[in-house]
Design a protein around this motif. Sequence first.
Motif, PDB file in Angstrom:
ATOM      1  N   VAL B   8     -19.960  27.280   5.368  1.00 30.54           N
ATOM      2  CA  VAL B   8     -20.514  27.278   6.695  1.00 30.54           C
ATOM      3  C   VAL B   8     -20.176  25.938   7.560  1.00 30.54           C
ATOM      4  O   VAL B   8     -19.877  25.990   8.606  1.00 30.54           O
ATOM      5  N   THR B  10     -17.375  24.417   7.390  1.00 24.98           N
ATOM      6  CA  THR B  10     -16.130  24.126   7.915  1.00 24.98           C
ATOM      7  C   THR B  10     -15.681  24.998   8.916  1.00 24.98           C
ATOM      8  O   THR B  10     -14.634  25.149   9.652  1.00 24.98           O
ATOM      9  N   SER B  11     -16.741  26.034   9.334  1.00 24.66           N
ATOM     10  CA  SER B  11     -16.386  26.955  10.384  1.00 24.66           C
ATOM     11  C   SER B  11     -16.827  26.365  11.639  1.00 24.66           C
ATOM     12  O   SER B  11     -17.653  25.354  11.795  1.00 24.66           O
ATOM     13  N   SER B  12     -16.152  26.827  12.661  1.00 27.01           N
ATOM     14  CA  SER B  12     -16.418  26.186  14.123  1.00 27.01           C
ATOM     15  C   SER B  12     -17.999  26.383  14.329  1.00 27.01           C
ATOM     16  O   SER B  12     -18.587  25.332  15.004  1.00 27.01           O
ATOM     17  N   LEU B  13     -18.766  27.282  13.747  1.00 24.02           N
ATOM     18  CA  LEU B  13     -20.160  27.643  14.165  1.00 24.02           C
ATOM     19  C   LEU B  13     -20.944  26.478  13.332  1.00 24.02           C
ATOM     20  O   LEU B  13     -21.767  25.971  13.631  1.00 24.02           O
ATOM     21  N   LYS B  16     -20.616  23.276  15.001  1.00 25.44           N
ATOM     22  CA  LYS B  16     -21.510  23.227  16.095  1.00 25.44           C
ATOM     23  C   LYS B  16     -22.861  22.967  15.739  1.00 25.44           C
ATOM     24  O   LYS B  16     -23.756  22.377  16.222  1.00 25.44           O
ATOM     25  N   LEU B  17     -23.257  23.522  14.572  1.00 26.19           N
ATOM     26  CA  LEU B  17     -24.730  23.633  14.052  1.00 26.19           C
ATOM     27  C   LEU B  17     -25.052  22.057  13.776  1.00 26.19           C
ATOM     28  O   LEU B  17     -26.206  21.477  14.192  1.00 26.19           O
ATOM     29  N   LEU B  83     -14.050  18.455  16.604  1.00 25.15           N
ATOM     30  CA  LEU B  83     -14.183  19.860  17.521  1.00 25.15           C
ATOM     31  C   LEU B  83     -13.291  19.594  18.828  1.00 25.15           C
ATOM     32  O   LEU B  83     -12.764  20.369  19.268  1.00 25.15           O
ATOM     33  N   SER B 217     -28.326  23.283  25.161  1.00 27.50           N
ATOM     34  CA  SER B 217     -26.924  23.651  24.515  1.00 27.50           C
ATOM     35  C   SER B 217     -27.161  23.879  22.995  1.00 27.50           C
ATOM     36  O   SER B 217     -26.792  24.608  22.251  1.00 27.50           O
ATOM     37  N   ALA B 218     -28.147  22.647  22.488  1.00 27.77           N
ATOM     38  CA  ALA B 218     -28.349  22.750  21.048  1.00 27.77           C
ATOM     39  C   ALA B 218     -28.980  23.703  20.596  1.00 27.77           C
ATOM     40  O   ALA B 218     -29.082  24.575  19.630  1.00 27.77           O
ATOM     41  N   GLN B 220     -29.171  26.669  22.085  1.00 27.62           N
ATOM     42  CA  GLN B 220     -28.517  27.983  22.307  1.00 27.62           C
ATOM     43  C   GLN B 220     -27.320  28.215  20.913  1.00 27.62           C
ATOM     44  O   GLN B 220     -27.416  28.917  20.177  1.00 27.62           O
ATOM     45  N   THR B 221     -26.880  26.849  20.223  1.00 31.93           N
ATOM     46  CA  THR B 221     -26.217  26.824  19.387  1.00 31.93           C
ATOM     47  C   THR B 221     -27.186  27.378  18.127  1.00 31.93           C
ATOM     48  O   THR B 221     -26.408  28.079  17.143  1.00 31.93           O
ATOM     49  N   LEU B 222     -28.242  26.919  17.902  1.00 29.33           N
ATOM     50  CA  LEU B 222     -29.170  27.501  17.081  1.00 29.33           C
ATOM     51  C   LEU B 222     -29.429  28.715  17.145  1.00 29.33           C
ATOM     52  O   LEU B 222     -30.138  29.319  16.113  1.00 29.33           O
ATOM     53  N   GLY B 223     -29.390  29.209  18.363  1.00 27.51           N
ATOM     54  CA  GLY B 223     -29.263  30.898  18.360  1.00 27.51           C
ATOM     55  C   GLY B 223     -30.652  31.134  19.263  1.00 27.51           C
ATOM     56  O   GLY B 223     -31.235  32.153  19.187  1.00 27.51           O
TER      57      GLY B 223
END
Lengths: 644, 261, 257
Positions: B8, B10-13, B16-17, B83, B217-218, B220-223
């Motif tokens: 998890v 290493t991914s862009s998401l 962002k998390l 990023l 934005s935080a 939003q990133t968390l869903g």
Amino acid sequence: MLDSKVPAGPLAQKWSNHKFNMKLVNPANKRKFTIIVVGTGLAGASAAASLAELGYNVKTFCYQDSPRRAHSIAAQGGINAAKNYQNDGDSVFRLFYDTIKGGDYRGREGNTYRLAEVSVNIIDQCVAQGVPFAREYGGLLDNRSFGGAQVSRTFYARGQTGQQLLLGAYSALNRQIKKGKVQSYTRHEMLDIVTIDGHAKGIITRDLVTGKIESHAGHAVLLCTGGYGNVYFLSTNAMGCNVTAAWRAHKRGAFFANPCYTQIHPTCIPVTGDHQSKLTLMSESLRNDGRVWVPKTVELSKKLQKGELKAADIKEEDRDYYLERKYPSFGNLVPRDVASRNAKEVVDEGRGVGKSGVAVFLDFADAIKRLGEDTVRAKYGNLFDMYYQITDENPYKQPMRIYPAVHYTMGGVWVDYNLMTTVSGLYALGECNFSDHGANRLGASALMQGLSDGYFVIPYTVGDYLANLGSFAPVDQNHPAFEQTRKEVESNINRLLSLNGNKTVDDIHKQLGHIMWEYCGMARTAEGLIKAKGLIQELRKEFWENARVLGENEELNMSLEKAGRVADFLELGELMVDDALNRNESCGGHFRLESQTEEGEAKRDDENYAYVSAWEYKGDNQPEVLHKEELIFENVKLTQRSYK
Amino acid sequence: MSSKSKPVLTSSLGKKLIMSLTGLFLCSFLVVHLIGNLQLFKDDAGYAFNNYAYFMTHFTPIKVVSYLLYASIVIHAVYALILTRQNKAARPVGYYKSSGNENSKWNSRNMGILGTVILVFLVTHMQHFWWQYKFGTTPYVEYQTELATGNRQIIASDDLPSDYTGYKIYVNNGVEIVQSKDLYKQVAYIFQNPFIVLLYIVAMAALAFHLIHGFQSAFQTLGFNHRRYIGLVRGIGIWVFGIIIPIAFATMPLYFYFKSL
Amino acid sequence: MSKELNLTLKVWRQRNNKAKGQFVTIQANNIADDMSFLEMLDVVNEDLTRKGEDPIYFDHDCREGICGMCSLVINGRPHGPKEGTTTCQLHMRSFHDGQTIVIEPWRAAAFPVLKDLAVDRTAFDRIQQAGGYVNVNTGGVPDANTIPIPKRIADEAFESATCIGCGACVAACKNASAMLFVSAKVSQFALLPQGQTERYERAQAMVDQMDKEGFGSCTNTGACEAECPVGIKLTNIARLNREYLNAKIFRQEDVHS
């Protein structure tokens, strides 16, 4: 006489019996076969995905940058299926009957019945793929009604049904690409068919980015390349839609059937000027709630055209809702050909509206009053927006202006019941073939046919052909036929690139379009057609003498792409005129002024023309030879179509 | 869809998390920090503030949290850098003409610049107070408070006495004696400089714009983006973190500056 | 009523993927304001062709705003200044006489320029291939009305499914992020019952591929939503984040079993 190979037996059992009688390829052997699919619209994508699922190796080709962009995506209104979810009396037989009747009894019973039969499976398949069809509040699928039918059997996804269905088929295709069963070639254009001993064994393509001419070998070739409406230059087709694949196949022995059957769609946004590059369709579903009218008198129309009056100024008693007046039982929902012809008639009388006078009104005022603006917006919002974008007129406040435009071509490559052309191993699916719609296609039936051919017909019939080949050996790509065809393609490209005259390819295409629209459009006469033939021949000569093609092969070259396509349109145009001239009757999308009833309706001549015209190419500048496939009607009675 | 998926973080998401979680943690710290610092406004010659400062730097659970905090700042900055570099690489050739203001807010596109301002500020801020308090020299203060009456005597000097061995609090004969580094005076001293005051105000402006975008934005990133509560999240982001907190912080240097005039 | 415009175009010309590109200034005169933007380019191209100059290459096909083939960054904005439209549906009445119009291709590492204004968007296809589907074969599926889907859910899935895959979101994003595109597809299937069985694998597989293609990350600027010609919402991105993190953190076991 051509053999359609429609199986014997009762209509309702033909397809089941045939499926049982066809040979199968066992799963271990399927992977030894390669199938080439040209075009990735509904027919191509669904066929490629289904065949790959079965285990065949599939190669797909499309000229767009992605399979998802094929023009099926633009279909708006919906897809028919005989589900009878609405309990309004629909059945497979009724869908079959409506389609045959709507096609003015020039379709093949067996194919059309099969289409109606598998229509129900299509909806199931699409829903399983996650296609978000419109639903009722109870969560079940919603239906709307469409032209030429008195039941609600059309499934839809707002005004973007084609998009959703294509994305469904594209997703199935993607799944197979991921699995390695399908190799997808995008920005590739098919330029010829390779035949060996009378069997299609491959294609020659041009990589549109690099210009590389490539040979691809396969055990069967499926043409799913859509229609040829762009022969008219202006049509609702995408800019890239072309007849090239079908036409090159035709030149390699595939008969071309009923080329004169052209569907002129009644509800399009009218032409505004010479610069216009294409016409935009407004879904036929609009006719569910919109009322078509023009002023009763030429005087009022003139005032509208000059802008002295607005639509709202015309009093109710001065309006002529001509479809409702002439066809009380179907009203605004008469089939497309009838609606188009009537629009032309009132415009020819001088009662057209808009600046050009070449348009009629499609009015939503009553619907908005009855249902409220919100409901109308929910149903047609995106269509209204599109209209507004293009015309800068707000259809919630004033009636839309519409006029017919070339939309679909019922004619196409001749195929038998198995969808095989007159070249063994070469198939044509979807709009590319001529088969299921007779002389006129009903609304929401094109999507149905494309998916029926791709998902549910070809996976069976192509297996039968392959099983009968008697060999699992790979196609020999070193066979001289490949090299030979390749050379011919290259020399044709060089010939085009050498053109250095002073007319652009678009100039000539536009001229061709004018000729076709004028003489081979909504109304045709022997005299006009003969004239058109001469004009097209001259234009073709001019093309090869005076057109200008820029650049070189080894690059993205739109000048060259267009030139190749227009060269084929010029030849096709002539065949369309020949076919229209030969068919001395009116039927569906082919209206000969010489053949009409007293009321001005299309008058068929069943005694002399109840056949499919299939034309055989005989070489450059040789007249094509007409072959006939007799149409046998065992299950419907041929009557004068009446929508009164 | 059966191939192994990447870990998890290493991914862009995933990255962002991390930005989102560290960012929100830092936001929560801002609230605590502000509440504590409000004691600067108490007119008690720094009694409450200095005790608080000692407590915050020596109570073990809080020390643990403070290291988490430092780590969060570093991680937030490092991941921002990673990023940003990746995002720059995603568009090697830029636009000749760009009309970003037509489709997005300036601050949302310039979080890196805003963050850098905040980071520069943090370094100076830490140097001014944290470093001085822990390792540097600060003034000295001794509070003698009669517990019975609450009367307080203050003995202060500009330097720590030579026998100062650390903070002490004890009661002698009914008098509570507190011996401490005088961070309060250090604050007052630092904020006499108008340039530092200006730096702090600019930094708080940067913080405001950073958080107006960053807070929501935080989420939003968390869903978390649902019409039921997104208005509340945006409201808190703008009003609490974008306006109230930065302004409250900014008043502190101003308060001491004007007091010193 | 129709007006005519004289315009100065600053167009990016690049012979092929390897060549260096540059801006070329072209005069476009007597442009009717009821032309579409692409029709204006057609007219320019016809002129160029007559002069024997290479016409400007741009991608386009359906010209009715649905195929997603047309692109172009026009004066700094993907699909031009008008909101909620594709370039093919943008009309010249959105411009004024004498205006200079800068026309650039989509700019992103994942969308290399092929020629002039056309870029290679096959990265989008590969993302879809990674998991943008339901694993069902043709035939053998239940009746379409077996599973009722609440209208609200079906409508929301449809809204997400309307993405035309044009890439304007990537072009607009300062990070060239493809999150709006990916999230639209993931959302469609996450909402529908048909998408449930592979819901979490899908989110992971598509995000992995998105990263592999070299798109940037989402910093929630909202530029994608503002420029999307079909109105795909940012809530889709939140849903993708949710799906992905849920999959990674809570469902790792299911995924790798």
